[in-house]
Enzyme design. Sequence first.
Site, PDB file in Angstrom:
ATOM      1  N   VAL A 105       0.833  -1.195   0.000  1.00  0.00           N
ATOM      2  CA  VAL A 105       0.000   0.000   0.000  1.00  0.00           C
ATOM      3  C   VAL A 105       0.876   1.256   0.000  1.00  0.00           C
ATOM      4  O   VAL A 105       1.942   1.299   0.614  1.00  0.00           O
ATOM      5  CB  VAL A 105      -0.951  -0.006   1.222  1.00  0.00           C
ATOM      6  CG1 VAL A 105      -0.181   0.086   2.526  1.00  0.00           C
ATOM      7  CG2 VAL A 105      -1.968   1.115   1.132  1.00  0.00           C
TER       8      VAL A 105
ATOM      9  N   GLY B 213     -29.830 -31.605  22.360  1.00  0.00           N
ATOM     10  CA  GLY B 213     -30.920 -31.513  23.317  1.00  0.00           C
ATOM     11  C   GLY B 213     -32.271 -31.255  22.688  1.00  0.00           C
ATOM     12  O   GLY B 213     -33.271 -31.095  23.396  1.00  0.00           O
TER      13      GLY B 213
ATOM     14  N   GLY C  16     -30.769 -30.813  14.199  1.00  0.00           N
ATOM     15  CA  GLY C  16     -31.240 -29.855  15.204  1.00  0.00           C
ATOM     16  C   GLY C  16     -30.184 -29.690  16.277  1.00  0.00           C
ATOM     17  O   GLY C  16     -29.163 -30.392  16.299  1.00  0.00           O
TER      18      GLY C  16
ATOM     19  N   SER D 254     -25.399 -31.971  12.725  1.00  0.00           N
ATOM     20  CA  SER D 254     -25.068 -31.547  11.347  1.00  0.00           C
ATOM     21  C   SER D 254     -25.351 -30.060  11.160  1.00  0.00           C
ATOM     22  O   SER D 254     -26.290 -29.682  10.471  1.00  0.00           O
ATOM     23  CB  SER D 254     -25.831 -32.385  10.315  1.00  0.00           C
ATOM     24  OG  SER D 254     -27.186 -32.544  10.647  1.00  0.00           O
TER      25      SER D 254
END
Length: 634
Positions: free
Chosen positions: A33, A470, A467, A541
């Site tokens: 830069v 739990g 899901g 998942s």
Amino acid sequence: MAHQSALIAEDIEAYLAAHERKSLLRFLTCGSVDDGKSTLIGRLLYDSKMIFEDQLAALEADSKKVGTQGGDIDFALLVDGLAAEREQGITIDVAYRFFSTDKRKFIVADTPGHEQYTRNMVTGASTADAAVILIDARKGVLTQTRRHSYLVSLLGIRHVILAVNKMDLVGWDRQVYDAILQEYAEFAAQIGLTDYRAIPMSALKGDNITTASQAAPWYDGPALMPLLESLPVEDDQREKPFRMAVQWVNRPNLDFRGFSGLISSGTVRPGDRIKALPSGRESTVERIVTFRGDLDVAVAGQSVTLTLADEIDISRGDVIAEAGSPPPVADQFEATLVWMDDEAMLPGRPYLLKLGARVVSAQVTEPKYKINVNTLERLAAKRLELNEIGVCNLSLDAPIAFDAYAENHDLGGFILIDRLSNRTVGAGMLHFALRRSQNIHWHALDVDKASRAALKGQRGRVVWLTGLSGSGKSTIANLVEKRLHADGRHTYLLDGDNVRHGLNKDLGFTDEDRVENIRRVAEVAKLMVDAGLIVLVSFISPFRAERRMARELQADGDFVEVYVNTPLSVAEQRDVKGLYKKARAGELKNFTGIDSPYEAPENAEIVIDTTAMTAADAAEKIVAWLEGELDYSI
């Protein structure tokens, strides 16, 4: 324009003819830069008289308003067009500009210097014939100088010019210049970049840009513009075996069928014997068709349509090659990969690989190492983060024809695309096919999926429950299997915890391990469906990409996604295993819902709201849906 060619006024046709015959050089400017890349290009445009009068007036006004030269012309503003670029005084996007001289036409890409935008530099370098690497004489060789030099070498850019800029700010001290060249030469030798030219210059003042500067009498080389005008642009691709990737199957009517594409290497004539890949079928070139008429010969760099003597099956993305010297075909490779996305590359995650016009599904199966561009040290890696460069093994779902990138950029360079967002996440260069891709073949079996399913009187399917921890997935899956088993169905339940006791006992809970966890289970489920079983899969998942991969392994209709939708607060209240408590206490890292994300399904076949129904009711809903939507019989 600020300068009008006399030839334009006298004979416009002669001017256009002369302009058409000029060679074209594509080059990029790169470096750290504030090294002066945009200023250099602005100076080239200004000195080549390629600025219109109104542009020049606007430039002068903008220089007084937002320029960095105290009211003098700020040439960088000719290139930095984004508001954010002008506000910050940096280049963010790749800016392409065209200009010409009496000897040559040019397309220059101004690429960003910030590390954050290294991916944009790769984009600009992908089509370049030459690279101008700038170094601020006050700062010397910096990290981005090394990074960009490494990428230039990696991408096989043939001509490299080292522009030591802002020499006026160090009093044109030759010792400073020589010290920079010495440091750069040591690094360049390590990356194999031995053929480059160095020029001391001041882009702002115009020294050594178009003509030699009296400020550096000790430098006896050419200025930048004469050097750019003299670089050879012809390559050796015409001497290599014929290759053309098919971009379009041209079928304007019933009597014409041709294959259109850009010839990437070699030469082709009517009567030449060709081979279509990956199918391997051969034919003979009948005609070489172009808009202006048929050709007797076509060479690398030309876009043509080929018609063949035989009706063989060729599709978009296939490669037409010289029959006597075809490219190899494989589905597993070693490659260098430049990662260009904010989200890290995860081994095993499915991406789309695009090589030419061919698009296939791909996975990075094994990152071998990543490269520290400062030291060139090879570091162990399980993932690649933004702007990191690594060497990896790739596995594709279909074979492709290819050449090593070093031999043919068109058939060896590829990009990786995120399957969900469709954004480009990586760019790479193929090295070679892995030996196992050539030595492993499918073995034909007499007992197939249909035969196994017929024996059981059912059609195998996957019911994938996803899901939060739990949410009740395992409980519901267990009840569904009991019901199906009572109905005489042949089933198997793959539970997340149970599988980690055996098949996946070597995996942890990092994002990389979660991806591999699902990949293995999806492959096992595929085998079980092939055996004719109804497979219940109960896994958190958490990532959509892996659930989509699991779905695509199955035939249409053989994958049923069940979203067990339980709010985090409810799942945490249940906390049967005490995992949420440990995660909140910092004792359990990478726990889904706490410090690792969960991506909820967007189009699940079945959604279970566990706050509104019991596990038994949820199981009945799944079984009822299966009985109503699916025909268990074969």
